[in-house]
Design an enzyme around this catalytic site. Structure first.
Site, PDB file in Angstrom:
ATOM      1  N   GLU A 131      -0.228  17.012  -1.981  1.00 35.92           N
ATOM      2  CA  GLU A 131      -0.182  15.555  -1.910  1.00 35.92           C
ATOM      3  C   GLU A 131       1.242  15.041  -1.726  1.00 35.92           C
ATOM      4  O   GLU A 131       1.484  14.054  -1.015  1.00 35.92           O
ATOM      5  CB  GLU A 131      -0.777  14.948  -3.192  1.00 35.92           C
ATOM      6  CG  GLU A 131      -0.872  13.433  -3.182  1.00 35.92           C
ATOM      7  CD  GLU A 131      -1.897  12.921  -2.179  1.00 35.92           C
ATOM      8  OE1 GLU A 131      -1.483  12.214  -1.239  1.00 35.92           O
ATOM      9  OE2 GLU A 131      -3.080  13.226  -2.337  1.00 35.92           O
ATOM     10  N   VAL A 134       3.441  14.255   1.899  1.00 38.11           N
ATOM     11  CA  VAL A 134       3.362  13.070   2.759  1.00 38.11           C
ATOM     12  C   VAL A 134       3.395  11.818   1.893  1.00 38.11           C
ATOM     13  O   VAL A 134       2.566  11.650   1.007  1.00 38.11           O
ATOM     14  CB  VAL A 134       2.073  13.069   3.602  1.00 38.11           C
ATOM     15  CG1 VAL A 134       2.017  11.822   4.484  1.00 38.11           C
ATOM     16  CG2 VAL A 134       1.987  14.324   4.458  1.00 38.11           C
ATOM     17  N   ILE A 138       2.388   7.985  -2.955  1.00 31.15           N
ATOM     18  CA  ILE A 138       1.191   7.300  -2.462  1.00 31.15           C
ATOM     19  C   ILE A 138       0.019   8.274  -2.381  1.00 31.15           C
ATOM     20  O   ILE A 138       0.107   9.288  -1.686  1.00 31.15           O
ATOM     21  CB  ILE A 138       1.440   6.692  -1.068  1.00 31.15           C
ATOM     22  CG1 ILE A 138       2.640   5.749  -1.110  1.00 31.15           C
ATOM     23  CG2 ILE A 138       0.202   5.966  -0.571  1.00 31.15           C
ATOM     24  CD1 ILE A 138       3.070   5.260   0.263  1.00 31.15           C
ATOM     25  N   LYS A 207       4.886  15.014   8.943  1.00 29.97           N
ATOM     26  CA  LYS A 207       3.856  14.313   8.178  1.00 29.97           C
ATOM     27  C   LYS A 207       2.684  13.893   9.074  1.00 29.97           C
ATOM     28  O   LYS A 207       1.525  13.936   8.655  1.00 29.97           O
ATOM     29  CB  LYS A 207       4.481  13.094   7.491  1.00 29.97           C
ATOM     30  CG  LYS A 207       5.531  13.475   6.450  1.00 29.97           C
ATOM     31  CD  LYS A 207       6.316  12.271   5.966  1.00 29.97           C
ATOM     32  CE  LYS A 207       7.372  12.679   4.939  1.00 29.97           C
ATOM     33  NZ  LYS A 207       8.231  11.555   4.521  1.00 29.97           N
ATOM     34  N   GLY A 306      11.922  10.071  -3.332  1.00 27.55           N
ATOM     35  CA  GLY A 306      12.594   9.960  -4.614  1.00 27.55           C
ATOM     36  C   GLY A 306      12.022  10.922  -5.626  1.00 27.55           C
ATOM     37  O   GLY A 306      10.877  11.368  -5.511  1.00 27.55           O
TER      38      GLY A 306
END
Length: 433
Positions: A131, A134, A138, A207, A306
């Site tokens: 997860e 990408v 989110i 991505k 981040g």
């Protein structure tokens, strides 16, 4: 009842993301155990520089021998956040061979060798979750491959790189040039010292390959993705975009052909209408717009990079993989049954905004219109204005109806050969309409 024997986790990499993963595993240990049904223990941390002080991590866990760590035989889950192709690829495949499942944030590796890694995971009854590869925090991959598993996804359109979105947003909101906006992004820590992977679209292309593969149940590799960077975008391009009610974003676009028989994946700057939800995505944020038959239009938005946001996605995968481990099961693997061909960029159909420098004299517009007609590209609007009194040049802006990229390319090539066309100032695709 909770199992008392802990699930052991090996962490490969302890940089910005890895250190946050270790911190959250420690500070939220009780909650993670309750959600999983067993304690989770950090069993080892592989790093390149062992002498660094890593707050909250027992120095006895730190090693430079990542291979030995994944070969221990008692590791349940390997978390790979070192990035790059090697040694990450070898370490992941070794982890599968020695009985571990894997959680990775490695977009470049998955875009290049995702099919082989999925096959290795399946061969050893292990999970491969990613997860965090990408769009950072989110939730996107799991909704695509699980929540929308019963639907037909037709298009994925997104801003998947925070650095480039910050730069383009600054150019749009302040009128700054590209270099000025890049310098600010670097000073604030959004851009690397070498920003090539971001600004030339390599990061977004990796991505896009991952998203297209999941959305269309088709193997899409990095080499299948058409890529253009954003370094040539100028303040003049933003001014032109504003005149037609648009802004400019670096977009990853994955589409199923109208007849459903092929797919395309591409990354490039594009004008999008100010009314489109992606136009309002500011700063270093990411957003992905998904269009499907049954669910309609969905938008996923949030911080795309981040330490903490990416670690959040890694830990979400870790919980899922550990639950599978306890239940003696594995989660969804690769779904590539559709095996649709990936069409070349020339087959892509969209609208275009073309700025031409032309001779300021009668008949020029007719010549230009004839070239567009000869190549089957229909013109939507035309705007012409003189540059300066007496300089003999004018600016001609053409916005087309939808046409193939190949047809537009032929049109531009023919325009360059006209004596009355002094130059093609810019070409920008118009998306999101």
């Amino acid at each position: 009842m909770m199992r008392t024997r802990p699930l052991k986790v090996a962490l490969l990499g302890c940089g910005v993301v890895g250190s946050e993963v270790a911190r959250i595993m420690t500070t939220h240990a009780a909650d993670l155990a309750a959600r999983i049904g067993a304690p989770v223990e950090l069993a080892g941390v592989a790093v390149r520089r062992p002498d660094r002080v890593r707050e909250g991590i027992d120095p006895a866990l730190v090693t430079t021998d990542a291979t030995a760590l994944v070969k221990r035989g008692d590791i349940d889950v390997v978390v790979e956040v070192i990035g790059g192709i090697e040694p990450a690829r070898s370490l992941i495949t070794t982890a599968f061979e020695y009985g571990a499942s894997v959680v990775s944030a490695n977009k470049a590796l998955l875009a290049q060798d995702g099919a082989a890694l999925h096959a290795a995971a399946e061969d050893h009854d292990a999970d491969l979750y990613y997860e965090a590869a990408v769009a950072g925090a989110i939730p996107l991959i799991r909704p695509l491959r699980e929540s929308l598993a019963g639907d037909k996804v037709n298009r994925v359109l997104g801003i998947v790189n925070g650095t480039t979105n910050f730069i383009l947003d600054k150019m749009d909101s302040t009128g700054a040039g590209y270099q000025e906006a890049l310098d600010e992004a670097t000073a604030l820590g959004y851009a690397e010292a070498d920003p090539t992977a971001d600004v030339e679209g390599f990061d977004a292309a990796a991505k896009a390959a991952i998203l297209a593969g999941i959305a269309f149940h088709t193997r899409v590799r990095l080499d299948d993705v058409h890529r253009e960077g954003m370094t040539e975008v100028t303040a003049a391009d933003f001014a032109a975009a504003k005149r037609i009610g648009c802004t400019i974003k670096l977009l990853a676009i994955c589409e199923r052909a109208a007849d459903g028989g092929s797919v395309t994946a591409r990354v490039h700057p594009a004008m999008i209408p100010l009314t489109h939800p992606l136009a309002s995505v500011r700063g270093a944020y990411n957003a992905v717009f998904v269009e499907s038959d049954a669910a309609g239009q969905l938008m996923f938005y949030g911080p795309g990079a981040g330490g903490s946001p990416t670690a959040s996605a890694v830990l979400g995968d870790l919980v899922a993989v550990c639950r599978n481990r306890l239940n003696g099961a594995t989660g969804p693997g690769e779904s590539a049954y559709a095996a649709l061909p990936v069409s070349p960029m020339g087959d892509v159909v969209t609208r275009y905004h073309i700025s031409l420098d032309v001779a300021d004299k009668p008949g020029v517009l007719a010549q230009v219109a004839t070239v567009f007609a000869e190549h089957g590209v229909s013109i939507d609007t035309v705007r012409q204005q003189g540059r300066q009194e007496g300089d003999g040049e004018a600016s001609l802006v053409v916005v087309t109806h939808r046409a193939s990229d190949a047809a537009l390319g032929g049109t531009v090539e023919a325009l360059r050969k006209l004596d009355t066309v002094r130059g093609v100032a810019s070409i920008m695709r118009v998306e999101g309409e």
